[in-house]
Every structure is written in structure tokens, then in C-alpha cells.
Scaffold this active site. Structure first.
Site, PDB file in Angstrom:
ATOM      1  N   SER A  89       0.835  -1.205   0.000  1.00  0.00           N
ATOM      2  CA  SER A  89       0.000   0.000   0.000  1.00  0.00           C
ATOM      3  C   SER A  89       0.866   1.250   0.000  1.00  0.00           C
ATOM      4  CB  SER A  89      -0.861  -0.012   1.264  1.00  0.00           C
ATOM      5  OG  SER A  89      -1.442   1.245   1.495  1.00  0.00           O
TER       6      SER A  89
ATOM      7  N   LYS B  56       2.124  -3.218   6.652  1.00  0.00           N
ATOM      8  CA  LYS B  56       2.453  -3.494   5.247  1.00  0.00           C
ATOM      9  C   LYS B  56       3.962  -3.345   5.008  1.00  0.00           C
ATOM     10  CE  LYS B  56      -1.468  -4.635   3.258  1.00  0.00           C
ATOM     11  NZ  LYS B  56      -1.624  -6.004   2.696  1.00  0.00           N
TER      12      LYS B  56
ATOM     13  N   TYR C 138      -1.625   0.370   9.832  1.00  0.00           N
ATOM     14  CA  TYR C 138      -1.767  -0.394   8.588  1.00  0.00           C
ATOM     15  C   TYR C 138      -0.505  -0.252   7.728  1.00  0.00           C
ATOM     16  CZ  TYR C 138      -3.713  -1.651   3.990  1.00  0.00           C
ATOM     17  OH  TYR C 138      -3.948  -2.216   2.760  1.00  0.00           O
TER      18      TYR C 138
END
Lengths: 325, 325
Positions: free
Chosen positions: B127, B155, B151
């Protein structure tokens, strides 16, 4: 201030304990208690009158991280790690100690933060190994994280998780990417970097040293005293003011092997230099050839971290400690 | 070629399955079998005559990763993740699914590699959230990894571990940092990014859409079809030739909200645009204001990854799929 040192029996850990006891304070507050943990039992320091808990502990054992912070230390120095060569040779051990150990510590702190508002300062030792080739000649602070070893990956993952937990307010965190320590005391070892210290340490002790790489090889160094100085300085910083990039490349001395040798000559003469025996080793030369040569650690310098003044100063520190000055 | 898709019931996963079945091949080889896993049972695809295993599975459950690769799929698409907002709201869930899930998959592959030489292609969806402010106007491939969300941290940790396992030869790996998907089909949701799709999707369906940010906000987009195209393209690449930096920022369309609106006007007229209601929301504007605006994805472009041609093309893809062209 109660200080917890994880990895307190190691080369840097022992010196850090001595420095804190000698200073009698940490982060501007009186040193009131010490918790010293390592996989082997750390020695209790001399000359400290406060309570000391010095125990063997495996941070990855169930409940160990919670037990480590049970006394709610105000500052935590997390030096515990499996070194680079070992993490490369034993993948599972490296991820367990270097990643899981750090994560278990962070999660124990988070649970305590949620339970009772505990929010310690956490000083995490990271490594130049978070960087990997190709390198510019001088590496800036914002160079991409691209480790070339499992150790570097584990340290980079620790940096990321530390930053996340600091951002969320569970702790005040800082990561210090230490230069290669030189002159590392003790016996020669099989680490690829061993010769950087060996070519100083052995000749000063009247013994032969092997040099497996060309004199032109350049690398980034800090003395054990400078490394301890970084840790002590970090504990005294206002970590809330550092901003989001909390893992910092530490300043060092960029020196070639030739410059190391000339510093040895100035300290101990031609006779010492004559004890360096050149024995080129292509494997070691290849490994070391992929290492960084120099950094521009602007952020750390702006925060007041200071390297040794020169490679002569690095040699002088070793001489003063081991050869009576 | 047997393909495993983790996260096969998701918006991208379902489209990827359809694309693979339609192509009848993956990575230049005939598609021979499909394993489709997700936390909810994925639908078995129509029009595929080979064996299909479509099951509900939690990758973090004991033995689940080993079971997922029991059929030794030659290519694995790892799309399974907890999304950004959920990972921020529920720290434990995010680390469990996004970090542990990926790690368990990597370790299952490693064990199989050691046991029988298994070495799949692993296409990992990462991402833009691995990057964090401050940003340059256009972000280069070697921009520092400094996520501003849990997040993004998870990642980035996955990218690092993927690279380590690929370097050690357990698998051939590639990470794709997908742009924000637009036009995301389905109902409006509470994601801060929801309006980027909503201001196109809702007016095209004759419904009002809320715009909480200024028209000058710029961001980086790919259509669902382009995202699937990246995954399919990655599966066909010679991953041994990519070099050590295997996680790549995918190309996208950099567009402002104003440019989105003009593309909507060209596709559906002033009447559609009139359905956009401006309702400034300082919180959303602040969140979105810290997001990247544009990238220069040189490495991905050199490897043949291709974005949508324009924001008009992004709108046209949505119209063709949902409004009969």
C-alpha cells in the site's frame, strides 16, 4: 528514575550500567533503581546503593516482558539482540529474539499503558544494517530502508513497530542506529567486521593481527564510549519533540583501513603496525564491500549526539582503558 | 499452473479470479487449478473446468497457512488484509492479520521449501500507506518508508520480511503498492477516502454524493481493472530479474477532486455533477491532507506495469461495468 537495561551483560550493556552508576542520574533524574536483564546473569554494579535486580531472563519466554517492566522503569534501554552473523545463520532464532523479543516488550508496555497509564522512555538500539546497497558515497538520513541481511530486516521491523507504538502514545521512543563499534575489546571473533578492531587491538597488545581487505576499505565507526554516550544522551532528550522519524543514524568517524593504520602508528609506532599481516580474503572483502562508508547524520547532530573526534580519539580511548593510557 | 488467492472474496480478489479464469492462464502457463480462500467463503468461479477449492479460512489459525499451500500452488496472490481504518481502530487485529498472517504464510512456504524444494511466486499487495508525510510533490521510488498508520507499518513490515525470504531463496516475491482504488463499487462507507469514489459512483447512479474536502485535493488512483492488471502482470514477470528492491509503487493517475468532477461532467453531464454536495469536514480534510499526491514509479513502469490512461478512463471503466457503457 528506575532504569531497565535489556542486554545488560553485553559489551555495551555493561558499560552503560557503569556509566549510569557513575553519573548517578539518567535523563536528568537521580538514578533510583536498576533492573539488569540478559540471557546470562548480569553482574550487579559496584558503587550503587539503590535496589538492583540483576537476573538471567529470556525476553521471548511467556510472561518475561511483563516481568521485566513489573517495576515500571521510567527508562528502558533495549540492547538485547542476536547479532548479524547469528541471525543470518539461524533464521528462526533471529526473528524470535530480534523481532518477537522487541514486539513482546512493546506489547507489555502497551498493556501496562492501557492498564495504568505507564509510559516509559524506550531507547532501542538499531543498526546501520537497516540500509543496503546500492549506497551513495555519503548516506543521508532519509535513505531508503532496504536491508541486505535478516538482522537488518529484523531491526528495521523493530524500528517501524517502535514508531507505531510511540505514535499511538504508549511510550516515548527513540531508535539509535549505532555505527560499527571500534575498538571492540576482547578476543578476535569470526565476524566479517572483526578485523576493523583486530588491527588496532592486537598490535597494541603485542600480537599479530590479520587484515583480509584492501587498505582502501572505508567504514563508519564509534568507540564503545561514544556508543554509551549516545544511549545516555538519548535518555535525556525530550522525545516528544523529535517528530515522527524517531530512528536516527548515529554520528561516527568515517575512516579507511589505511587511516586506521596511521592512527595506530601515531599511537604505538611502526613496531605495532608491523604486526598487521595482510592476508587477502575475497569472501570477507566482498561482504565488507557491500557495507556503507559514510553518513550525514543531520538529525542526530541537531539533537546533540556527538561522535568521537577522530580515529586517533578512538584508539586513545582503547589505550586509556586497556593499556593504562 | 495452480493459483492460490488469499482474500479471494474481496473486491479485488473476485475480479482477479474472474480475470484469471477468462485468460485461462497465469504467468504464461495454463491455469490448471484454483485455491480460493477468504474469511468468508469465496464463490467458485463460473466457466472454469479445473479443480477449485473455495473455502473460508483464517490464515492466522494454527495450520491454516500450511493447509493453504498444501496443493503447492505455483503462484500465490496474497491480498488478505484488515483495511486501514480497522487496523487503526483495532491494533491487535491489524497486527494479527496483516503482520502475523503474512509471516505465517512466509514461514509455511519456507518450511515447504526446506522440505521439498517448493518455491512459489508470491505476489503481495502492499500500500501507499508505507509512506508518510512530509512528502515531496512527486514521490520517487526510493522515498523513505515512514508510515503514518498502523496499517502502513504492518504493510512495510510485510514488505521487509517478503524481501528477506526472497533473498534467501524460499520464494520469488514481489510487493505491489496499489494506488487508491477508484471507482470503488458498492455502498458508501466510512473510510476517509470514500468520497473519492462516492463523488463519481453516486451521481452516476442518480444519487447525491457528499464531498468533504476542497476541490484542490490531489491523490493517486487506479481503477479496479488496473489493479487486477498489476497483479496479473506481476505473476508473469521474471522475478529473479527484479533485483533486491522487490516492493514497487504501482503507476496511477494523479488527479484533483476538481479533475474528477470534470471527468464526471464529460461522462454524465452537469446534472450528474449537480448531485455532488459540498459539506466540508475538517477531520477528513486533515486526514486526506497528509496523503501523497503523486508518484514517479520508474521501476514499475520499466517492468511494464501500466496505469489507467486518464481519470476519464477510470470513469469509463466504471460506467461500462455498472451502467452498460
Amino acid at each position: 528514575m528506575h532504569a531497565l537495561i535489556l542486554g545488560a551483560a553485553g559489551m555495551i550493556g555493561r558499560r552503560l550500567v557503569d556509566a549510569l552508576v557513575k553519573d548517578g542520574q539518567v535523563g536528568g533524574q537521580t538514578l533510583s533503581a536498576l533492573t539488569l536483564l540478559d540471557v546470562v546473569p548480569p553482574a550487579a554494579p559496584e558503587g550503587f546503593s539503590g535496589p538492583v535486580r540483576a537476573e538471567a531472563a529470556d525476553l521471548t519466554a511467556p510472561g518475561a516482558a511483563e516481568a521485566a517492566i513489573a517495576g515500571r522503569p521510567g527508562v528502558i534501554f533495549h540492547l538485547a539482540a542476536v547479532v548479524s552473523g547469528e541471525a543470518e545463520a539461524n533464521l528462526e532464532l533471529g526473528y524470535r529474539v530480534n523481532l518477537d523479543g522487541t514486539r513482546l516488550l512493546l506489547d507489555a508496555i502497551r498493556a501496562a499503558n492501557v492498564a495504568d497509564g505507564y509510559r516509559p522512555k524506550l531507547v532501542f538500539t538499531s543498526s546501520l544494517a537497516v540500509f543496503g546497497p546500492p549506497f551513495p558515497k555519503v548516506i543521508p538520513d532519509d535513505h531508503i530502508l532496504r536491508p541486505a541481511s535478516s538482522y537488518g530486516v529484523q531491526k528495521a521491523m523493530g524500528e517501524l513497530m517502535l514508531a507505531d507504538y510511540a505514535r499511538r502514545g504508549f511510550l516515548d521512543g527513540i531508535g539509535l542506529r549505532l555505527p560499527t563499534i571500534c575498538v571492540r575489546p576482547g578476543k578476535p571473533n569470526k565476524a566479517a567486521s572483526g578485523f576493523f578492531s583486530g588491527i588496532i587491538r592486537e598490535p597494541l597488545a603485542g600480537q599479530e593481527a590479520i587484515l583480509p581487505v584492501p587498505d582502501t576499505v572505508r567504514h563508519w565507526f564509534a568507540s564503545p564510549a561514544a556508543a554509551v554516550g549516545f544511549l545516555v544522551h538519548a535518555a535525556g532528550l525530550d522525545l516528544a519533540a523529535i517528530g515522527p522519524r524517531i530512528s536516527l543514524t548515529m554520528p561516527g568517524v568515517s575512516a579507511t583501513v589505511a587511516e586506521e593504520i596511521e592512527a595506530l602508528r601515531r599511537a604505538a609506532g611502526d613496531k605495532a603496525v608491523a604486526l598487521i599481516r595482510r592476508a587477502p580474503d575475497a569472501t570477507i572483502a566482498r561482504i565488507v564491500g557491500s557495507w556503507p562508508e559514510a553518513f550525514e547524520p543531520e538529525a542526530a547532530l541537531a539533537l546533540g549526539f556527538r561522535a568521537d573526534g577522530s580515529f586517533d580519539a578512538i584508539v586513545a580511548q582503547h589505550v586509556a582503558e586497556f593499556h593504562g593510557g
